[in-house]
Design a protein around this motif. Structure first.
Motif, mmCIF file in Angstrom:
data_model
loop_
_atom_site.group_PDB
_atom_site.id
_atom_site.type_symbol
_atom_site.label_atom_id
_atom_site.label_comp_id
_atom_site.label_asym_id
_atom_site.label_seq_id
_atom_site.Cartn_x
_atom_site.Cartn_y
_atom_site.Cartn_z
ATOM 1 N N PHE A 96 0.810 -1.217 0.000
ATOM 2 C CA PHE A 96 0.000 0.000 0.000
ATOM 3 C C PHE A 96 0.846 1.272 0.000
ATOM 4 O O PHE A 96 0.653 2.155 -0.836
ATOM 5 N N MET A 97 1.773 1.405 0.937
ATOM 6 C CA MET A 97 2.592 2.619 1.016
ATOM 7 C C MET A 97 3.489 2.766 -0.212
ATOM 8 O O MET A 97 3.651 3.863 -0.741
ATOM 9 N N PHE A 98 4.066 1.677 -0.664
ATOM 10 C CA PHE A 98 4.907 1.727 -1.865
ATOM 11 C C PHE A 98 4.095 2.228 -3.058
ATOM 12 O O PHE A 98 4.534 3.093 -3.812
ATOM 13 N N ASP A 106 8.314 9.407 -9.465
ATOM 14 C CA ASP A 106 8.841 8.516 -10.491
ATOM 15 C C ASP A 106 9.703 7.440 -9.832
ATOM 16 O O ASP A 106 10.930 7.532 -9.815
ATOM 17 N N VAL A 107 9.060 6.442 -9.270
ATOM 18 C CA VAL A 107 9.764 5.343 -8.611
ATOM 19 C C VAL A 107 9.908 4.216 -9.623
ATOM 20 O O VAL A 107 8.920 3.698 -10.137
ATOM 21 N N ARG A 111 15.547 0.560 -10.029
ATOM 22 C CA ARG A 111 16.546 1.459 -9.451
ATOM 23 C C ARG A 111 16.251 1.763 -7.977
ATOM 24 O O ARG A 111 16.700 2.765 -7.441
ATOM 25 N N THR A 112 15.458 0.901 -7.358
ATOM 26 C CA THR A 112 15.030 1.129 -5.981
ATOM 27 C C THR A 112 15.524 -0.006 -5.100
ATOM 28 O O THR A 112 15.538 -1.161 -5.513
ATOM 29 N N CYS A 129 7.370 -5.880 -3.801
ATOM 30 C CA CYS A 129 7.363 -4.722 -4.704
ATOM 31 C C CYS A 129 8.374 -4.860 -5.827
ATOM 32 O O CYS A 129 8.542 -3.932 -6.629
ATOM 33 N N HIS A 130 9.065 -5.985 -5.874
ATOM 34 C CA HIS A 130 10.031 -6.292 -6.941
ATOM 35 C C HIS A 130 11.169 -5.274 -6.999
ATOM 36 O O HIS A 130 11.578 -4.836 -8.076
#
Length: 177
Positions: A96-98, A106-107, A111-112, A129-130
């Motif tokens: 949810f938060m992600f 721009d997530v 690259r996270t 969230c991969h």
């Protein structure tokens, strides 16, 4: 607020705000039986239309020297038990938060990196969230626990981090190079 009287029959007489449509359970160092009673009363009054929301299920919060205190998950579980229903968790490991952050910024998952000290919340969320995951061994999870999961089968693989470091300071050293 204190309980309004000495007997359980008195406790259900405390006024309820008619505008309340949700009970949110988060970290509360002043959690009490009176608050638990009020939460249950709101949930019973509103039925399924009154949301039960929890911030996270962390069962303990680590402190220096190996000490720990009960985490928010203990409080969520108390309200869930009283209400006989499960809370919707908006924090880790839920997406949810992600998803909220990703909808505003721009997530790019490629690259996270999710950095954390718990397999069951931090690493699980990152894997859900991969994104790349990094476990710090300064919290509640030990390297032995991670290594034990490597041979536990595919159902537990979602708890295994991509990388681990002894301390977050180790990450800063690598980034500085």
């Amino acid at each position: 607020a204190a309980l309004p009287g000495p007997a359980p029959a008195d406790w259900v007489q405390a006024p309820l705000d008619p505008a309340v449509r949700a009970v949110l359970v988060g970290f509360d160092e002043h959690f009490s039986y009176a608050k638990l009673c009020q939460a249950l009363r709101y949930l019973l009054r509103g039925g399924p239309d009154c949301l039960l929301v929890g911030t996270n299920r962390d069962h303990r919060l680590p402190l220096e020297g190996g000490a720990a205190i009960p985490g928010t998950g203990c409080l969520v579980k108390a309200v869930e038990t009283a209400a006989q229903r499960e809370a919707f968790i908006v924090g880790k490991p839920n997406r949810f938060m992600f998803d909220c952050v990703a909808s505003e910024f721009d997530v790019r998952p490629s690259r996270t990196m999710m950095v954390g000290d718990r397999l069951d919340t931090d690493i699980l969320m990152g894997n859900n969230c991969h994104v790349t995951t990094l476990l710090t061994l300064t919290g509640v999870t030990t390297l032995d626990e991670v290594q034990g999961l490597e041979y536990s089968g595919p159902l537990r693989n979602h708890l295994i981090p991509d990388f681990y470091v002894d301390s977050i300071a180790d990450l800063f050293q690598v980034l500085g190079e």
